[in-house]
Design a protein around this motif. Structure first.
Motif, short mmCIF file in Angstrom:
data_model
loop_
_atom_site.label_atom_id
_atom_site.label_comp_id
_atom_site.label_asym_id
_atom_site.label_seq_id
_atom_site.Cartn_x
_atom_site.Cartn_y
_atom_site.Cartn_z
N THR A 1 37.24 25.24 8.12
CA THR A 1 37.61 25.52 9.50
C THR A 1 38.39 24.32 10.03
O THR A 1 38.34 23.23 9.46
CB THR A 1 36.38 25.82 10.39
N THR A 2 39.11 24.54 11.10
CA THR A 2 39.87 23.46 11.73
C THR A 2 38.98 22.71 12.71
O THR A 2 38.20 23.32 13.43
CB THR A 2 41.09 24.04 12.47
N VAL A 3 39.11 21.41 12.73
CA VAL A 3 38.37 20.57 13.68
C VAL A 3 39.39 19.84 14.54
O VAL A 3 40.31 19.21 14.03
CB VAL A 3 37.48 19.54 12.93
N ASP A 4 39.25 19.97 15.85
CA ASP A 4 40.13 19.26 16.78
C ASP A 4 39.48 17.96 17.19
O ASP A 4 38.29 17.93 17.49
CB ASP A 4 40.39 20.12 18.02
N VAL A 5 40.26 16.88 17.22
CA VAL A 5 39.76 15.58 17.63
C VAL A 5 40.56 15.14 18.85
O VAL A 5 41.78 15.21 18.86
CB VAL A 5 39.93 14.53 16.50
N TYR A 6 39.83 14.71 19.88
CA TYR A 6 40.45 14.25 21.12
C TYR A 6 40.13 12.77 21.30
O TYR A 6 38.98 12.37 21.19
CB TYR A 6 39.90 15.04 22.31
N VAL A 7 41.16 11.97 21.59
CA VAL A 7 40.99 10.54 21.80
C VAL A 7 41.67 10.16 23.11
O VAL A 7 42.81 10.54 23.35
CB VAL A 7 41.60 9.71 20.64
N GLU A 8 40.97 9.40 23.95
CA GLU A 8 41.56 8.94 25.21
C GLU A 8 42.08 7.52 25.02
O GLU A 8 41.32 6.62 24.64
CB GLU A 8 40.48 8.96 26.30
N VAL A 9 43.38 7.33 25.25
CA VAL A 9 44.01 6.02 25.08
C VAL A 9 44.90 5.72 26.28
O VAL A 9 45.28 6.61 27.03
CB VAL A 9 44.86 5.96 23.78
N GLU A 10 45.24 4.45 26.45
CA GLU A 10 46.21 4.04 27.47
C GLU A 10 47.50 3.66 26.76
O GLU A 10 47.48 2.94 25.77
CB GLU A 10 45.68 2.85 28.26
N ALA A 11 48.62 4.18 27.28
CA ALA A 11 49.92 3.90 26.68
C ALA A 11 51.01 4.13 27.72
O ALA A 11 50.79 4.80 28.73
CB ALA A 11 50.15 4.79 25.46
N ARG A 12 52.22 3.59 27.46
CA ARG A 12 53.35 3.76 28.38
C ARG A 12 54.13 5.04 28.11
O ARG A 12 54.82 5.54 28.98
CB ARG A 12 54.28 2.56 28.28
N ASN A 13 54.02 5.57 26.85
CA ASN A 13 54.76 6.78 26.54
C ASN A 13 54.06 7.53 25.40
O ASN A 13 53.06 7.08 24.86
CB ASN A 13 56.22 6.46 26.17
N ARG A 14 54.61 8.68 25.05
CA ARG A 14 54.01 9.57 24.04
C ARG A 14 53.88 8.88 22.67
O ARG A 14 52.87 8.99 22.02
CB ARG A 14 54.87 10.83 23.94
N GLU A 15 54.94 8.18 22.25
CA GLU A 15 54.91 7.52 20.95
C GLU A 15 53.84 6.45 20.89
O GLU A 15 53.11 6.32 19.89
CB GLU A 15 56.29 6.92 20.62
N GLU A 16 53.73 5.65 21.95
CA GLU A 16 52.68 4.63 22.00
C GLU A 16 51.29 5.28 22.03
O GLU A 16 50.35 4.74 21.45
CB GLU A 16 52.85 3.74 23.24
N ALA A 17 51.19 6.40 22.71
CA ALA A 17 49.90 7.11 22.77
C ALA A 17 49.48 7.58 21.37
O ALA A 17 48.31 7.44 20.98
CB ALA A 17 49.97 8.29 23.72
N LEU A 18 50.43 8.13 20.62
CA LEU A 18 50.11 8.57 19.25
C LEU A 18 49.70 7.38 18.38
O LEU A 18 48.74 7.46 17.62
CB LEU A 18 51.31 9.30 18.64
N ALA A 19 50.43 6.28 18.48
CA ALA A 19 50.11 5.09 17.68
C ALA A 19 48.75 4.53 18.09
O ALA A 19 47.94 4.15 17.23
CB ALA A 19 51.19 4.03 17.84
N ALA A 20 48.47 4.49 19.40
CA ALA A 20 47.19 3.98 19.87
C ALA A 20 46.03 4.86 19.42
O ALA A 20 44.96 4.37 19.05
CB ALA A 20 47.20 3.86 21.40
N ALA A 21 46.23 6.17 19.44
CA ALA A 21 45.19 7.09 18.98
C ALA A 21 44.88 6.86 17.51
O ALA A 21 43.72 6.78 17.10
CB ALA A 21 45.60 8.54 19.21
N PHE A 22 45.92 6.73 16.69
CA PHE A 22 45.70 6.50 15.26
C PHE A 22 45.03 5.16 15.01
O PHE A 22 44.15 5.04 14.17
CB PHE A 22 47.02 6.59 14.49
N THR A 23 45.44 4.13 15.75
CA THR A 23 44.83 2.81 15.61
C THR A 23 43.37 2.84 16.03
O THR A 23 42.51 2.23 15.39
CB THR A 23 45.60 1.77 16.43
#
Length: 144
Positions: free
Chosen positions: A9-31
């Motif tokens: 089954t698919t599992v969705d993961v949600y992470v709350e991060v602070e960032a200035r834009n979408r790209e930074e948000a994706l990088a911060a979530a992965f980090t």
């Protein structure tokens, strides 16, 4: 006859991060959270997923399971199981130690001990073949 049936089954993961834009948000979530952890539950370390992190995150699984593998079991449902006790020990940045027996699982082989380091503490999960041995480890850990 008994069968072991596996599905996905698919599992969705949600992470709350602070960032200035979408790209930074994706990088911060992965980090912040780049993998899920197998925790002990329902008889083994491969049975329950969770998050070992100080980040604000959650896991949600609401999709229909797709069963795709069927294997006939011979005789017992789960052959030759042994009992193992898991001890979770947390050591914070000030050296404060908390240690308890947190799991008892039945499995063919001993689960693998793990180590997780977060911003504020290190968390160890060690496995033992007897409750007495696990209890002694807890006592020794608390004494330093």
């Amino acid at each position: 006859m008994k069968f072991k049936v596996q599905g996905t089954t698919t599992v969705d993961v949600y992470v709350e991060v602070e960032a200035r834009n979408r790209e930074e948000a994706l990088a911060a979530a992965f980090t912040s959270l780049n993998c899920l952890t197998a925790f002990c539950g329902n008889g083994g370390t491969d049975r329950l997923i969770g998050i070992s992190s100080d980040v604000q995150a959650s896991i949600k699984a609401e999709e229909t399971i797709r069963y795709d593998t069927v294997e006939e079991t011979k005789g017992n449902d789960i052959p030759d199981q042994k009992t193992f006790w898991g001890v979770t020990t947390s050591i914070d940045d000030r050296g404060h130690v908390v240690s308890h027996i947190t799991s008892k699982v039945h499995a063919e082989t001993m689960p693998v001990s793990t180590f997780t380091s977060t911003k504020r503490r290190d968390v160890y999960v060690d496995w033992f073949t007897s409750e007495e041995e696990a209890g002694q480890f807890v006592n020794d850990s608390k004494r330093g």
